[in-house]
Design a protein around this motif. Structure first.
Motif, short mmCIF file in Angstrom:
data_model
loop_
_atom_site.label_atom_id
_atom_site.label_comp_id
_atom_site.label_asym_id
_atom_site.label_seq_id
_atom_site.Cartn_x
_atom_site.Cartn_y
_atom_site.Cartn_z
N VAL A 176 38.44 26.18 55.58
CA VAL A 176 36.97 26.15 55.61
C VAL A 176 36.51 24.83 55.00
O VAL A 176 37.02 24.40 53.97
CB VAL A 176 36.37 27.35 54.83
N TYR A 177 35.58 24.17 55.68
CA TYR A 177 35.05 22.89 55.20
C TYR A 177 33.60 23.11 54.78
O TYR A 177 32.80 23.59 55.58
CB TYR A 177 35.17 21.83 56.31
N VAL B 279 25.20 31.09 53.34
CA VAL B 279 26.60 30.99 53.78
C VAL B 279 27.34 30.06 52.83
O VAL B 279 26.87 28.96 52.54
CB VAL B 279 26.68 30.43 55.22
N SER B 280 28.50 30.49 52.36
CA SER B 280 29.26 29.61 51.47
C SER B 280 30.75 29.76 51.70
O SER B 280 31.23 30.74 52.27
CB SER B 280 28.93 29.93 50.01
N GLY B 281 31.50 28.74 51.26
CA GLY B 281 32.95 28.78 51.36
C GLY B 281 33.53 29.36 50.08
O GLY B 281 32.92 29.28 49.02
N ASP B 282 34.70 29.97 50.19
CA ASP B 282 35.35 30.53 49.00
C ASP B 282 36.88 30.41 49.18
O ASP B 282 37.35 30.13 50.26
CB ASP B 282 34.94 32.00 48.83
N ARG B 283 37.59 30.67 48.08
CA ARG B 283 39.05 30.60 48.16
C ARG B 283 39.65 31.98 47.92
O ARG B 283 39.07 32.79 47.21
CB ARG B 283 39.65 29.59 47.18
N ALA B 284 40.82 32.21 48.49
CA ALA B 284 41.49 33.49 48.32
C ALA B 284 41.98 33.63 46.88
O ALA B 284 42.12 34.73 46.35
CB ALA B 284 42.65 33.61 49.30
N GLN B 285 42.25 32.49 46.25
CA GLN B 285 42.78 32.47 44.89
C GLN B 285 42.34 31.19 44.22
O GLN B 285 42.21 30.17 44.90
CB GLN B 285 44.32 32.43 44.97
N ASP B 286 42.17 31.23 42.91
CA ASP B 286 41.82 30.00 42.20
C ASP B 286 42.83 28.90 42.50
O ASP B 286 44.01 29.17 42.59
CB ASP B 286 41.81 30.26 40.68
N GLY B 287 42.32 27.71 42.65
CA GLY B 287 43.23 26.58 42.85
C GLY B 287 43.66 26.37 44.29
O GLY B 287 44.22 25.34 44.65
N LYS B 288 43.42 27.38 45.15
CA LYS B 288 43.79 27.24 46.57
C LYS B 288 42.62 26.59 47.32
O LYS B 288 41.49 26.61 46.86
CB LYS B 288 44.05 28.63 47.18
N PRO B 289 42.92 26.02 48.51
CA PRO B 289 41.82 25.45 49.29
C PRO B 289 40.87 26.53 49.83
O PRO B 289 41.22 27.72 49.83
CB PRO B 289 42.52 24.74 50.45
N LEU B 290 39.73 26.11 50.30
CA LEU B 290 38.76 27.06 50.87
C LEU B 290 39.31 27.64 52.18
O LEU B 290 39.71 26.89 53.06
CB LEU B 290 37.44 26.37 51.18
#
Ligand code: ADP
Ligand code: MG
Length: 365
Positions: A56-57, A23-34
């Motif tokens: 997401v933390y 399980v991992s966190g990801d961002r919708a776009q580079d530079g945006k928060p998770l």
């Protein structure tokens, strides 16, 4: 009423260091928060599911960071008369109690002691800034809902009636009849009460041959501000929910079945309420479980934060997926190789949909 649904992925425990992280966190776009949680499709590991949240933390998030980002921003509203409700939702062993209660060391303290500390600090400042004209009182209630019955945790387990405390409707609100309330002057007071009450929970759980992960624990912090004949009351609720795992899969005992039916029902109603609130629906199905009824979820003016706790390893795979399905606003399947270019639609973050704060006018004394 506004609602935020966020996910927190816990770190690997010492005994899990050799385990497979899925399980991992990801961002919708580079530079945006998770804002995205990724997890493989158990039926086809080449495929990945993505679930979108307000935030997401990841595993490195500290207790302080979580509190500062998700709870502290609403403390002002609490003192303006809005209710604030924080849920920890997730499978047993994913960090709900760690998130809400936390450890004893200062840095390990969870949402609850941090919230109380913030309330006392604000209360003192208000009294000081008003030259004593405004007084702030803090009162606690702490109870659990086990098998759809309400038990007071501020009372010793010997005093429990097996049928639990009854509910009653008054002025459109649901009251727990006979629930005790203790006034609390400072953080020390609180800690003493809270430790005692948590011991009551454990003792009672052992007597009932149950585990605390099968009950919802609800801490209710009532903040009363009095200035002359104006009384403003607001409630902060912090809830450590029962484990969301499917107990039927692991244990077929009769008692477990009764428990899991009660747990599943209330968690299902909770998720329905959260969905309805985040869609801005007029009708919130809060009457369909005791927990949502007592909290008048969606009926009061306030802010609700649901924290979905997740364990990152494979042994939780199916339970993790089912809790993601219940709590996430959006899902899509993607193939591992394809870059992530879709921007997810997020539920509104603003609190502009709030009604008025709770203000009660009292006759002159
Ligand atoms: P739950 O209440 O959901 O059953 P716990 O809060 O008891 O889960 O967490 C399970 C274990 O993982 C505990 O040993 C807890 O200390 C540890 N843990 C959970 N979250 C974290 C975290 N963010 N950092 C460090 N340890 C954690
Ligand atoms: Mg727990």
């Amino acid at each position: 009423m506004s609602v935020r649904v966020v996910a927190r992925i816990r770190p690997l425990l010492e005994k899990e260091l050799d385990k497979d992280v899925i399980v991992s966190g990801d961002r919708a776009q580079d530079g945006k928060p998770l804002t995205i949680v990724k997890i493989p499709n158990p039926k086809n590991e080449a495929e990945e599911f993505s679930f979108a949240f307000n935030s997401v933390y990841d595993r490195a998030t500290t207790q302080e960071e979580l509190f500062t980002s998700e709870v502290a921003p609403h403390m002002k509203a609490l003192f303006q008369g809005y209710d604030v409700t924080i849920f920890a939702y997730g499978v047993t062993g994913t960090g709900k109690t760690h998130t809400m209660r936390g450890g004893l060391k200062l840095a390990e303290r969870g949402v609850i002691p941090r919230l109380l500390s913030n309330v006392f600090r604000r209360g003192k400042k208000l009294a000081k800034d008003s030259n004593g004209e405004t007084t702030v009182e803090v009162a606690l209630s702490y109870y659990e809902i086990y098998n759809d019955k309400v038990y007071d945790l501020l009372e010793p387990p010997e005093k429990r009636t097996p049928s639990g405390l009854p509910l009653r409707e008054k002025d459109g609100k649901t009251l727990v009849v006979g629930l005790s309330e203790r006034s609390c002057g400072d953080l020390k007071d609180f800690e003493k009460l809270y430790i005692e009450a948590n011991n009551n929970r454990v003792t009672a759980a052992t007597k009932l041959n149950a585990h605390s992960s099968r009950s919802h624990a609800i801490l209710r912090v009532k903040v009363t501000q009095t200035t002359g004949d104006m009384v403003r009351e607001s409630i902060a609720s912090a809830i450590d929910l029962a484990g969301s795992e499917d107990n039927r899969r692991t244990d077929n005992g009769k008692e477990r079945l009764v428990e899991s039916a009660a747990i599943n029902k209330s968690l299902f109603v909770l998720s329905q309420c959260i969905d309805a609130i985040s869609r801005g629906d007029k009708r919130i199905p809060y009457r369909e479980s005791k927990m949502t009824r007592i909290l008048s979820l969606g009926q009061n003016n306030g802010i609700t934060i649901m924290i979905l706790n997740l364990a990152p390893i494979r042994s939780y795979h199916l339970d993790t997926l089912s809790s993601l399905n219940v709590s996430s606003r959006a899902k899509r399947i993607e193939v591992r190789e394809i870059e992530n270019e879709v921007v997810f639609k997020q539920p509104p973050r603003s609190t502009s949909g709030l009604g008025g704060p709770n203000v009660v006018r009292q006759p002159l004394r």
